[in-house]
Design a protein around this motif. Sequence first.
Motif, mmCIF file in Angstrom:
data_model
loop_
_atom_site.group_PDB
_atom_site.id
_atom_site.type_symbol
_atom_site.label_atom_id
_atom_site.label_comp_id
_atom_site.label_asym_id
_atom_site.label_seq_id
_atom_site.Cartn_x
_atom_site.Cartn_y
_atom_site.Cartn_z
ATOM 1 N N GLU A 86 -5.674 14.691 -12.169
ATOM 2 C CA GLU A 86 -5.140 13.350 -12.396
ATOM 3 C C GLU A 86 -5.455 12.846 -13.800
ATOM 4 O O GLU A 86 -4.640 12.190 -14.438
ATOM 5 C CB GLU A 86 -5.720 12.373 -11.368
ATOM 6 N N THR A 139 -9.330 6.924 -11.313
ATOM 7 C CA THR A 139 -8.413 8.062 -11.339
ATOM 8 C C THR A 139 -7.617 8.072 -12.640
ATOM 9 O O THR A 139 -6.622 8.776 -12.754
ATOM 10 C CB THR A 139 -7.450 8.039 -10.138
ATOM 11 N N GLY A 168 0.820 -1.201 0.000
ATOM 12 C CA GLY A 168 0.000 0.000 0.000
ATOM 13 C C GLY A 168 0.850 1.245 0.000
ATOM 14 O O GLY A 168 2.085 1.181 0.071
ATOM 15 N N GLU A 169 0.181 2.405 -0.078
ATOM 16 C CA GLU A 169 0.901 3.672 -0.094
ATOM 17 C C GLU A 169 1.570 3.951 1.244
ATOM 18 O O GLU A 169 2.661 4.511 1.294
ATOM 19 C CB GLU A 169 -0.065 4.811 -0.439
ATOM 20 N N GLN A 170 0.911 3.568 2.333
ATOM 21 C CA GLN A 170 1.421 3.872 3.651
ATOM 22 C C GLN A 170 2.111 2.682 4.311
ATOM 23 O O GLN A 170 2.985 2.875 5.167
ATOM 24 C CB GLN A 170 0.269 4.354 4.552
ATOM 25 N N GLU A 204 -7.211 17.803 -6.145
ATOM 26 C CA GLU A 204 -7.068 17.092 -7.422
ATOM 27 C C GLU A 204 -7.743 17.811 -8.584
ATOM 28 O O GLU A 204 -8.251 17.195 -9.507
ATOM 29 C CB GLU A 204 -7.614 15.656 -7.302
ATOM 30 N N ASP A 238 3.015 -1.888 3.948
ATOM 31 C CA ASP A 238 3.065 -3.115 3.163
ATOM 32 C C ASP A 238 2.348 -4.207 3.948
ATOM 33 O O ASP A 238 2.725 -4.528 5.077
ATOM 34 C CB ASP A 238 4.520 -3.501 2.907
ATOM 35 N N SER A 278 -9.582 14.079 2.301
ATOM 36 C CA SER A 278 -8.315 14.065 3.029
ATOM 37 C C SER A 278 -8.050 15.355 3.789
ATOM 38 O O SER A 278 -7.160 15.412 4.630
ATOM 39 C CB SER A 278 -7.153 13.778 2.069
#
Length: 488
Positions: free
Chosen positions: A205, A176, A46-48, A383, A50, A461
């Motif tokens: 995006e 996206t 993941g982005e933050q 975005e 694993d 966010s």
Amino acid sequence: MIAFTAAEIAEITSGRLDADPGITPLSVVTDSREATPGSLYVAKPGEQADGHDFIAAAFEAGAVLAMVERPLAGPDGTPYPSVVVTDAVLAMGALAAEAVRRIRAIRAEAGEDLTVVGITGSAGKTTTKDLLAGIFSAQGKTVAPRGSYNGEVGVPLTVFQAGADTRYLVIEMGATGIGHIRYLVEMVKPDIGVVLGVGTAHAGEFGGVENIARAKGELVEGLAATGTAIINLDDDRVAAMRGRTTAAVLGFSAEGRPDAAVQALNADTNGGGNPEFDLLLPGADTTHHVSSRLIGAHHMGNLLAAAAAAFAAGVPGTDIAAGLSSQAAASRWRMERTERADGVTIINDAYNANPESMRAALRTLADLGQGRRTWAVLGAMLELGEDTIREHTAVGTQVVRLNISRLVVVGREARALYVSAIQEGSWGDECIFTETADEAYELLNAELQPGDLVLFKSSNSVGLRHLGDRIALPPQTPQPADERSSLL
């Protein structure tokens, strides 16, 4: 969940089996904290974090099999029972596609149907999904996403909740980039595809609104000729998608388009801001009155989209109208209304934001706020790419022109909104800029009065939904700043 043995999972995902082939998981999770006895734990990067780093926790919680991109062993050196795949997310998709195929086959053998509905659009997906799931639930076993599970991970997780007894499967489809929705369509093969609108959300995006339209249209392009495309004729870019599908087209319109088969006649909002209208369906001699519990005229399109999809699935008009009339917002932070005991009203619509939904929320605030002091607590719309300053400037101008009493802009990313409101003529304490949500909380906690109506709106966010939750609580004496952490 449709049962798969470890051997079948390995075959479907082209993986290597490092486990007893007969292990049969009872559920699928991607978060070790959600693992229960019998789970298949998918260790995706993941982005933050694993997911491989949490495999031990998953097995301690009861997982019996893992899907991994690299084999792992426990503290004693014994390998965890696993299916080793090249890409865990793509493997989830392959397994989900097979699950849908098997459910269809099982139900067909029993002489029953599975109806799969895909929903996409720049705004309104979750509300429409919730409405449709509510209508379907009165007809038969229905599975729909939790919250906004709408991507390459969320869609498979939704599919894994379905079983042989599932009559309706509602899938929310986000994207996206080009090709994302096509991938989801190929996975679940919807019978009905709903396109709500093409807005400017994620324009940065995608590289522009036209690319957003191209991506959203992948849903109707992927429908079989036997399927039905539900098209919003009030959006020109969506209306143009009629030429991109071989499926039957069922158009809806909240604005009286004469070529729309599904319409809202005599449409209005009541004193509580709830849409009311007479629902016109294809081939009907009479209309069905709908008195929605949602807040805001902008939900008219979502209500009609759900009605059109339900009609395409064979639900009677009386049941559709009853389902639409009985449902309030089912997911949090979507025009969520709270009445405080001291007479302050909170509308928390800060799950997400784009220029279209921001304008709609502000119009609702102005309509509901007749005779009351109104507050718009706004954060950034993210975005938007090169349109960021222009769109925030337009919102600031709209706030002033709608005569909203007080504007609180939170966070530097939204500062253009504050500047434009000042330039449009909002002076003194009518317009306030705060760096953090904590500063905004202190201001609101000190200044809100009985009868005030407060809207919270920002991209997810940014976190203003949490500020809205704090303000929805009874008024409190502000605490020293060092005793609280910022929400931004």
